[in-house]
Enzyme design. Structure first.
Site, PDB file in Angstrom:
ATOM      1  N   GLU A 128       0.856  -1.297  -0.005  1.00 42.84           N
ATOM      2  CA  GLU A 128      -0.082   0.095  -0.065  1.00 42.84           C
ATOM      3  C   GLU A 128       0.761   1.427   0.096  1.00 42.84           C
ATOM      4  O   GLU A 128       0.376   2.283  -0.637  1.00 42.84           O
ATOM      5  CB  GLU A 128      -0.694  -0.129   1.265  1.00 42.84           C
ATOM      6  CG  GLU A 128      -2.025   1.255   1.350  1.00 42.84           C
ATOM      7  CD  GLU A 128      -3.056   1.209   0.357  1.00 42.84           C
ATOM      8  OE1 GLU A 128      -2.897   2.000  -0.580  1.00 42.84           O
ATOM      9  OE2 GLU A 128      -4.069   0.362   0.540  1.00 42.84           O
ATOM     10  N   GLY A 133       1.226   7.379  -0.767  1.00 41.93           N
ATOM     11  CA  GLY A 133       1.498   7.708   0.712  1.00 41.93           C
ATOM     12  C   GLY A 133       0.279   7.036   1.458  1.00 41.93           C
ATOM     13  O   GLY A 133       0.022   5.928   1.836  1.00 41.93           O
ATOM     14  N   LYS A 204       4.888   4.397  -9.633  1.00 42.96           N
ATOM     15  CA  LYS A 204       3.667   4.128  -8.928  1.00 42.96           C
ATOM     16  C   LYS A 204       2.367   3.837  -9.944  1.00 42.96           C
ATOM     17  O   LYS A 204       1.682   2.717  -9.593  1.00 42.96           O
ATOM     18  CB  LYS A 204       3.138   5.400  -8.267  1.00 42.96           C
ATOM     19  CG  LYS A 204       4.099   5.843  -7.089  1.00 42.96           C
ATOM     20  CD  LYS A 204       3.906   7.244  -6.607  1.00 42.96           C
ATOM     21  CE  LYS A 204       4.759   7.358  -5.424  1.00 42.96           C
ATOM     22  NZ  LYS A 204       4.788   8.794  -4.849  1.00 42.96           N
TER      23      LYS A 204
END
Length: 402
Positions: A128, A133, A204
């Site tokens: 996660e 973040g 990401k």
């Protein structure tokens, strides 16, 4: 009370956030997990630069000191770069440890391999913290993917670039001065290349693509543009027209394959990214049933990232508390999974026919098995009884009573 034993790789901003959070939230963690959470070792690069408040915790610069620990359940990776993180996590998984990582570059390159290895070794991998973040985008997508077909994901995934663009617009700063301000505030590294050239956001996006579409985009065909060419004069023009410029990552599956872009784009007041300012991150998800979901929050920093790691630990802990034979069903083979049964009366496992799989002995005279109904009905042993188990038994202590 047993404990969950954790080794922490890295003691920088994220590592310290995890260490402090475990310490300050110990009662909360115990109440949720039913166990004490103990950080037993911390790996650092330079022993001379670090000191721990807890003398019982091993502080070392040698990963061998960690991997050889007898009691070790989870390894949390809070270091950067493809190596040595990838090698460390491979060793951890082979040892039978669950792993949690915040290392987006490493996971973008090696996430598929690590997930495959974790599946083979029957351990969990949490990631996660690799994306956005403190925003729970990974868990949100996992929930949506149960039924929804996710069609597109877009996001402001890098707080540093968003901070720079915000300061350029709000304060009229040129790019160089806005970057310097980001560095002075700890939002940008001494070498900001990964942030301002879009590498961080691209990593990401790759992680999200693998989660949503089951594969990553072709790196060489993806578009990655940074923000260094944006000028103050351009900012003035954009503002006069009612636009704000945002550095946005986008993934979408088309007939040509997965399209991945990371580039500056303009948004107007009607767009959900218009109000995302400073170091905030935001993710917009389009799915066929639910429509559009937008998430926003702190994208980086000590405690937002630590929060994501701790939430992964909670999910991992809940899975670990379940009986080993109650793993999540394989959706592709759901119809062929046989029910579970409790068989009592002193039967020996060796007395049961082959189709019956013994999962666990609860007492000397009670077994938990998995088998087709006809196989259980075929048991003809005096004093032996059996009952099918409906639903899921969440905790082992429900079964063990004497």
């Amino acid at each position: 009370m047993s404990a969950i034993h954790i080794a922490l790789l890295g003691y920088g901003t994220v590592g310290k956030g995890v260490f402090q959070t475990v310490k300050t939230h110990q009662n909360r963690l115990k109440s949720i997990l039913g166990k004490e959470v103990k950080i037993v070792a911390v790996l650092v690069k330079n022993l001379g630069k670090h000191q721990l408040s807890d003398e019982e915790v091993i502080l070392t610069d040698d990963f061998e000191d960690i991997i050889k620990l007898e009691k070790l359940d989870v390894i949390i990776d809070a270091i950067v770069g493809k190596e040595p993180g990838f090698s460390y996590l491979q060793q951890a998984i082979h040892k039978g440890c669950h792993v949690i990582t915040a290392n987006k570059e490493m996971f973008a390159h090696h996430g598929t391999e690590l997930k495959r290895l974790a599946n083979e070794q029957d351990v969990t991998i949490g990631f996660e913290a690799t994306v956005a973040g403190g925003i729970p985008v990974i868990q949100t997508l996992k929930q949506l993917l149960n039924v929804n077909k996710v069609e597109k994901v877009q996001g402001i995934l890098n707080g540093t670039s968003n901070f720079i663009l915000t300061k350029m617009r709000e304060d009229g700063l040129p790019f160089d001065l806005a970057l310097k301000l980001a560095q002075e505030n700890g939002f940008a590294e001494a070498d900001p290349t990964n942030d301002i050239e879009g590498y961080d956001a691209f990593y990401k996006a790759v992680i999200l693509s693998e989660l949503v579409f089951g594969e990553s985009p072709k790196w060489e065909e993806s578009i990655r543009e940074g923000i260094t060419a944006i000028t103050s004069e351009q900012m003035d023009v954009f503002s006069s027209l009612g636009f704000r410029i945002k550095h946005v990552a986008s993934i979408e599956k088309t007939t040509k394959g997965i399209q991945c872009t990371v580039k500056p784009v303009l948004v107007n007041e009607a767009h959900p990214f218009y109000q995302i300012e400073g170091v905030q991150n935001s993710v917009s998800i389009d799915a066929d049933i639910v429509g559009n979901i937008s998430l926003q929050g702190p994208g980086a920093g000590m405690f937002p990232t630590a929060s994501a790691i701790i939430e992964d630990l909670i999910h991992l802990g809940k899975k670990s508390n379940r009986l080993s034979y109650l793993e999540q069903e394989n959706e592709s083979n759901k119809d062929s999974i046989h029910p579970f049964w409790l068989i009592g009366g002193g039967v020996n496992a060796s007395d049961l026919p082959a189709p019956i799989q013994v999962i666990e002995r609860i007492h000397s005279n009670v077994l938990i098995v998995q088998a087709p109904e006809e196989a259980v009905n075929a048991i003809h042993i005096p004093d032996v009884y059996y009952y099918q188990i409906l639903g899921k038994l969440e905790c082992k202590k429900i079964l063990v009573s004497n």
